[in-house]
Design a protein around this motif. Sequence first.
Motif, PDB file in Angstrom:
ATOM      1  N   GLY A  10       0.834  -1.205   0.000  1.00 10.57           N
ATOM      2  CA  GLY A  10       0.000   0.000   0.000  1.00 10.57           C
ATOM      3  C   GLY A  10       0.866   1.251   0.000  1.00 10.57           C
ATOM      4  N   ALA A  11       0.206   2.410  -0.021  1.00 17.23           N
ATOM      5  CA  ALA A  11       0.943   3.678  -0.111  1.00 17.23           C
ATOM      6  C   ALA A  11       1.902   3.843   1.075  1.00 17.23           C
ATOM      7  CB  ALA A  11      -0.052   4.839  -0.158  1.00 17.23           C
ATOM      8  N   LEU A  12       1.424   3.627   2.275  1.00 19.62           N
ATOM      9  CA  LEU A  12       2.279   3.806   3.448  1.00 19.62           C
ATOM     10  C   LEU A  12       3.215   2.618   3.638  1.00 19.62           C
ATOM     11  CD1 LEU A  12       3.187   5.322   5.954  1.00 19.62           C
ATOM     12  CD2 LEU A  12       1.254   4.322   7.192  1.00 19.62           C
ATOM     13  N   HIS A  38      -0.806  -8.267   0.722  1.00 21.76           N
ATOM     14  CA  HIS A  38      -2.135  -8.878   0.858  1.00 21.76           C
ATOM     15  C   HIS A  38      -2.095 -10.364   0.478  1.00 21.76           C
ATOM     16  CE1 HIS A  38      -6.734  -8.152   0.225  1.00 21.76           C
ATOM     17  NE2 HIS A  38      -6.490  -9.161   1.021  1.00 21.76           N
ATOM     18  N   ILE A  41      -0.593 -12.163   3.692  1.00 24.55           N
ATOM     19  CA  ILE A  41      -1.427 -12.212   4.904  1.00 24.55           C
ATOM     20  C   ILE A  41      -2.814 -11.687   4.558  1.00 24.55           C
ATOM     21  CG2 ILE A  41      -1.856 -11.277   7.217  1.00 24.55           C
ATOM     22  CD1 ILE A  41       0.996 -11.194   7.814  1.00 24.55           C
ATOM     23  N   GLU A  42      -3.829 -12.485   4.884  1.00 26.13           N
ATOM     24  CA  GLU A  42      -5.209 -12.034   4.707  1.00 26.13           C
ATOM     25  C   GLU A  42      -5.739 -11.720   6.111  1.00 26.13           C
ATOM     26  OE1 GLU A  42      -7.597 -11.325   2.165  1.00 26.13           O
ATOM     27  OE2 GLU A  42      -8.400 -10.698   4.100  1.00 26.13           O
ATOM     28  N   ILE A  43      -5.765 -10.439   6.454  1.00 26.57           N
ATOM     29  CA  ILE A  43      -6.055 -10.106   7.861  1.00 26.57           C
ATOM     30  C   ILE A  43      -7.500 -10.379   8.273  1.00 26.57           C
ATOM     31  CG2 ILE A  43      -4.148  -8.452   8.140  1.00 26.57           C
ATOM     32  CD1 ILE A  43      -6.272  -6.192   7.978  1.00 26.57           C
ATOM     33  N   ALA A  65      -2.488  -2.341   6.659  1.00 27.75           N
ATOM     34  CA  ALA A  65      -3.506  -2.912   5.769  1.00 27.75           C
ATOM     35  C   ALA A  65      -4.874  -2.327   6.111  1.00 27.75           C
ATOM     36  CB  ALA A  65      -3.535  -4.423   5.919  1.00 27.75           C
ATOM     37  N   THR A  68      -9.310   1.307   2.056  1.00 28.39           N
ATOM     38  CA  THR A  68      -9.176   2.763   2.158  1.00 28.39           C
ATOM     39  C   THR A  68      -9.979   3.556   1.125  1.00 28.39           C
ATOM     40  OG1 THR A  68      -7.217   2.703   0.753  1.00 28.39           O
ATOM     41  CG2 THR A  68      -6.840   2.638   3.138  1.00 28.39           C
ATOM     42  N   ILE A 105      -2.283   1.746  12.300  1.00 29.86           N
ATOM     43  CA  ILE A 105      -2.442   3.045  11.628  1.00 29.86           C
ATOM     44  C   ILE A 105      -3.933   3.364  11.486  1.00 29.86           C
ATOM     45  CG2 ILE A 105      -1.844   4.447   9.624  1.00 29.86           C
ATOM     46  CD1 ILE A 105       0.639   3.415  11.145  1.00 29.86           C
ATOM     47  N   TYR A 131     -16.297   4.132   6.386  1.00 27.24           N
ATOM     48  CA  TYR A 131     -14.836   4.011   6.530  1.00 27.24           C
ATOM     49  C   TYR A 131     -14.413   4.461   7.935  1.00 27.24           C
ATOM     50  CZ  TYR A 131      -9.893   5.335   6.099  1.00 27.24           C
ATOM     51  OH  TYR A 131      -8.539   5.496   6.317  1.00 27.24           O
ATOM     52  N   LYS A 135     -12.914   2.098  10.876  1.00 28.17           N
ATOM     53  CA  LYS A 135     -11.564   2.347  11.390  1.00 28.17           C
ATOM     54  C   LYS A 135     -11.612   2.581  12.907  1.00 28.17           C
ATOM     55  CE  LYS A 135      -8.088   2.882   9.559  1.00 28.17           C
ATOM     56  NZ  LYS A 135      -6.973   1.910   9.323  1.00 28.17           N
ATOM     57  N   ILE A 154      -3.327   9.369  11.167  1.00 28.71           N
ATOM     58  CA  ILE A 154      -2.694  10.206  10.149  1.00 28.71           C
ATOM     59  C   ILE A 154      -3.774  10.798   9.255  1.00 28.71           C
ATOM     60  CG2 ILE A 154      -0.598   8.822  10.207  1.00 28.71           C
ATOM     61  CD1 ILE A 154      -1.495   7.549   7.529  1.00 28.71           C
ATOM     62  N   LEU A 157      -2.753  11.455   3.218  1.00 25.66           N
ATOM     63  CA  LEU A 157      -1.412  10.955   2.916  1.00 25.66           C
ATOM     64  C   LEU A 157      -1.102  11.031   1.421  1.00 25.66           C
ATOM     65  CD1 LEU A 157       0.884   9.259   4.468  1.00 25.66           C
ATOM     66  CD2 LEU A 157      -0.145   7.307   3.308  1.00 25.66           C
ATOM     67  N   LYS A 162       1.348   4.815  -5.479  1.00 26.37           N
ATOM     68  CA  LYS A 162      -0.109   4.866  -5.629  1.00 26.37           C
ATOM     69  C   LYS A 162      -0.618   6.301  -5.810  1.00 26.37           C
ATOM     70  CE  LYS A 162      -2.774   1.789  -3.651  1.00 26.37           C
ATOM     71  NZ  LYS A 162      -3.417   0.844  -2.690  1.00 26.37           N
TER      72      LYS A 162
HETATM   73  N1  LIG Z   1      -4.206   7.261   2.323  1.00 25.28           N
HETATM   74  C1  LIG Z   1      -4.595   8.175   3.195  1.00 25.28           C
HETATM   75  O1  LIG Z   1      -4.818   9.355   2.866  1.00 25.28           O
HETATM   76  C2  LIG Z   1      -4.769   7.814   4.631  1.00 25.28           C
HETATM   77  C3  LIG Z   1      -4.611   6.517   5.115  1.00 25.28           C
HETATM   78  N2  LIG Z   1      -4.845   6.250   6.452  1.00 25.28           N
HETATM   79  C4  LIG Z   1      -4.630   4.912   6.985  1.00 25.28           C
HETATM   80  O2  LIG Z   1      -3.271   4.567   6.761  1.00 25.28           O
HETATM   81  C5  LIG Z   1      -3.143   3.162   6.539  1.00 25.28           C
HETATM   82  C6  LIG Z   1      -2.393   2.938   5.230  1.00 25.28           C
HETATM   83  O3  LIG Z   1      -3.158   3.523   4.193  1.00 25.28           O
HETATM   84  P1  LIG Z   1      -2.667   3.476   2.682  1.00 25.28           P
HETATM   85  O4  LIG Z   1      -1.282   2.986   2.614  1.00 25.28           O
HETATM   86  O5  LIG Z   1      -3.038   4.749   2.061  1.00 25.28           O
HETATM   87  O6  LIG Z   1      -3.654   2.356   2.134  1.00 25.28           O
HETATM   88  P2  LIG Z   1      -3.588   1.591   0.737  1.00 25.28           P
HETATM   89  O7  LIG Z   1      -4.994   1.386   0.318  1.00 25.28           O
HETATM   90  O8  LIG Z   1      -2.628   2.244  -0.178  1.00 25.28           O
HETATM   91  O9  LIG Z   1      -2.948   0.210   1.175  1.00 25.28           O
HETATM   92  C7  LIG Z   1      -3.623  -0.705   1.956  1.00 25.28           C
HETATM   93  C8  LIG Z   1      -2.972  -2.054   1.755  1.00 25.28           C
HETATM   94  O10 LIG Z   1      -3.718  -3.004   2.538  1.00 25.28           O
HETATM   95  C9  LIG Z   1      -3.877  -4.170   1.756  1.00 25.28           C
HETATM   96  N3  LIG Z   1      -5.073  -4.882   2.193  1.00 25.28           N
HETATM   97  C10 LIG Z   1      -6.364  -4.558   1.942  1.00 25.28           C
HETATM   98  N4  LIG Z   1      -7.188  -5.470   2.460  1.00 25.28           N
HETATM   99  C11 LIG Z   1      -6.392  -6.386   3.067  1.00 25.28           C
HETATM  100  C12 LIG Z   1      -6.649  -7.588   3.757  1.00 25.28           C
HETATM  101  N5  LIG Z   1      -7.896  -8.025   3.944  1.00 25.28           N
HETATM  102  N6  LIG Z   1      -5.605  -8.305   4.247  1.00 25.28           N
HETATM  103  C13 LIG Z   1      -4.343  -7.889   4.042  1.00 25.28           C
HETATM  104  N7  LIG Z   1      -4.023  -6.759   3.371  1.00 25.28           N
HETATM  105  C14 LIG Z   1      -5.047  -6.033   2.889  1.00 25.28           C
HETATM  106  C15 LIG Z   1      -4.025  -3.670   0.329  1.00 25.28           C
HETATM  107  O11 LIG Z   1      -3.733  -4.693  -0.572  1.00 25.28           O
HETATM  108  P3  LIG Z   1      -4.584  -4.824  -1.936  1.00 25.28           P
HETATM  109  O12 LIG Z   1      -4.511  -3.489  -2.585  1.00 25.28           O
HETATM  110  O13 LIG Z   1      -3.875  -5.914  -2.663  1.00 25.28           O
HETATM  111  O14 LIG Z   1      -5.963  -5.190  -1.505  1.00 25.28           O
HETATM  112  C16 LIG Z   1      -3.011  -2.527   0.295  1.00 25.28           C
HETATM  113  O15 LIG Z   1      -1.749  -2.978  -0.102  1.00 25.28           O
HETATM  114  C17 LIG Z   1      -4.566   2.616   6.583  1.00 25.28           C
HETATM  115  O16 LIG Z   1      -4.826   2.142   7.859  1.00 25.28           O
HETATM  116  C18 LIG Z   1      -5.443   3.829   6.320  1.00 25.28           C
HETATM  117  O17 LIG Z   1      -6.715   3.674   6.910  1.00 25.28           O
HETATM  118  C19 LIG Z   1      -5.208   7.227   7.329  1.00 25.28           C
HETATM  119  C20 LIG Z   1      -5.397   8.505   6.894  1.00 25.28           C
HETATM  120  C21 LIG Z   1      -5.127   8.919   5.537  1.00 25.28           C
END
Ligand SMILES: NC(=O)C1=CN([C@@H]2O[C@H](COP(=O)(O)OP(=O)(O)OC[C@H]3O[C@@H](n4cnc5c(N)ncnc54)[C@H](OP(=O)(O)O)[C@@H]3O)[C@@H](O)[C@H]2O)C=CC1
Length: 288
Positions: A10-12, A38, A41-43, A65, A68, A105, A131, A135, A154, A157, A162
Motif C-alpha cells: 500500500g501507499a504507506l 495482501h 497475509i489475509e487479515i 492494511a 481505504t 495506523i 470508513y 476504522k 494520520i 497521505l 499509488k
Molecule cells: N491514504 C490516506 O490518505 C490515509 C490513510 N490512512 C490509513 O493509513 C493506513 C495505510 O493507508 P494506505 O497505505 O493509504 O492504504 P492503501 O490502500 O494504499 O494500502 C492498503 C494495503 O492493505 C492491503 N489490504 C487490503 N485489504 C487487506 C486484507 N484483507 N488483508 C491484508 N491486506 C489487505 C491492500 O492490498 P490490496 O490493494 O492488494 O488489496 C493494500 O496494499 C490505513 O490504515 C489507512 O486507513 C489514514 C489517513 C489517511
Amino acid sequence: MKILIIGSNGALGWELRNGLPHLSETEKQPLSVICASHSQIEITNASNTFEAIARTMPDVIINCAAFTDVDACETNIGKAYAVNADGAKNVALAGKNLHARVIHISTDYVFDGAKNTPYNETDLPRPLSVYGRSKRAGEEAVQEINGNYTIIRISRLYGQHKSNFVTKILHLGLEKHVVSVVTDQFGSPTYAADLVHALWYVLSLDLHGIYHIANDGICSWYEWAREIFRLSNIQVSLQSIKAEDFKRAATVPQNSSLNCTKFVQATGHKMRPWQEALEDYLKKYVLR
Ligand SMILES: NC(=O)C1=CN([C@@H]2O[C@H](COP(=O)(O)OP(=O)(O)OC[C@H]3O[C@@H](n4cnc5c(N)ncnc54)[C@H](OP(=O)(O)O)[C@@H]3O)[C@@H](O)[C@H]2O)C=CC1
Ligand SMILES: Cc1cn([C@H]2C[C@H](O)[C@@H](COP(=O)(O)OP(=O)(O)O[C@H]3O[C@@H](C)C(=O)[C@@H](O)[C@H]3O)O2)c(=O)[nH]c1=O
C-alpha cells in the motif's frame, strides 16, 4: 528489532519498507524489516493471520492494511468492517499471543469535523462515514486486546507509491482548463516520507497509546490544490466550490486537522509545514 509491515504494497506500507531500512542504517540502530503484502497475509482470516505472523516472530507489527476507498466503503459495509475492524482485531490478537508490539495506523476520519480547532488524542471520535466507523472499531479492538499497542492517526497521505490527492489534482490540471476544488473542508496533508521519519521516533522511543501525526499546518482541499499548481507551475483556472457541490458517496469531516503536540512533546521532533513537504515531494518525484 524485527519489524513486520502488514499491507506492505500500500501507499504507506511501501514507503515504510523502503524508508525504515535506510533510517536504521543512518541512525545506526539495526533493524530487520519483513514485508507482508495482501497475498501473504489475509487479515480478515484469523488463523491465516496468526500463522503468517507466527512464521516471522516479529518484535513489532506495523499494520498498514486497510480498505481505504472511502466512497466504496459506503456500499461495501461488510468488507469495510471485515478489513478495518475485524482485520485490526486479528492482527492485535496475533500480536498479543506472540508477545509482539502492535503499531496500528488509523485516520482523521474518526472525527466528525465539528470542532473548529485541530483534534487532539483525547477528543471523542464520532465518525461520519462507514470508513471512519470501521476504522474506529479497529482502534477499539486494538485497545481492548493488546495493551502493548500504539495507534497512529494520520491524514491526507501522499507519497511516491499509488495515486493520491496530489497526483489526482495534477492529472486534472493537465487535462482540463477548469478544476473545481472544495474550499470548506480542512485538514493536514501528510507526506509519506516525513511520516516514516516520525514513525522511526515512535519505534525507537517505544511510544505507546494514541498519537496524531501530520505535517504542520492546516489547509482546505482548495488551498492544497492551489499550492500544488503554483509549485508545479501549471496554469489552470482553479474554481472554489462548496463541499455540498462535490458529489461523493461518503460524508467527510469539515475539519479533520490533527493536533500533533503530544507527538512533538514526546519526541522533540516537529513535523515540517505541509507546504515545505509538498515542495520537496514535487521536486523529487514530479517536476524532474
Ligand atoms: N491514504 C490516506 O490518505 C490515509 C490513510 N490512512 C490509513 O493509513 C493506513 C495505510 O493507508 P494506505 O497505505 O493509504 O492504504 P492503501 O490502500 O494504499 O494500502 C492498503 C494495503 O492493505 C492491503 N489490504 C487490503 N485489504 C487487506 C486484507 N484483507 N488483508 C491484508 N491486506 C489487505 C491492500 O492490498 P490490496 O490493494 O492488494 O488489496 C493494500 O496494499 C490505513 O490504515 C489507512 O486507513 C489514514 C489517513 C489517511
Ligand atoms: C479530485 C478532487 C477532489 N476534491 C476534494 C474533495 C473531496 O472530498 C476530496 C477527495 O479526495 P481524496 O479522494 O484524496 O479524499 P479521501 O478519499 O476522502 O481521502 C481520505 O482518504 C482516507 C483513506 C483517509 O483516511 C483520509 O485521511 C483522507 O486522506 O478532495 C475536489 O474538491 N475536487 C476534485 O476534483
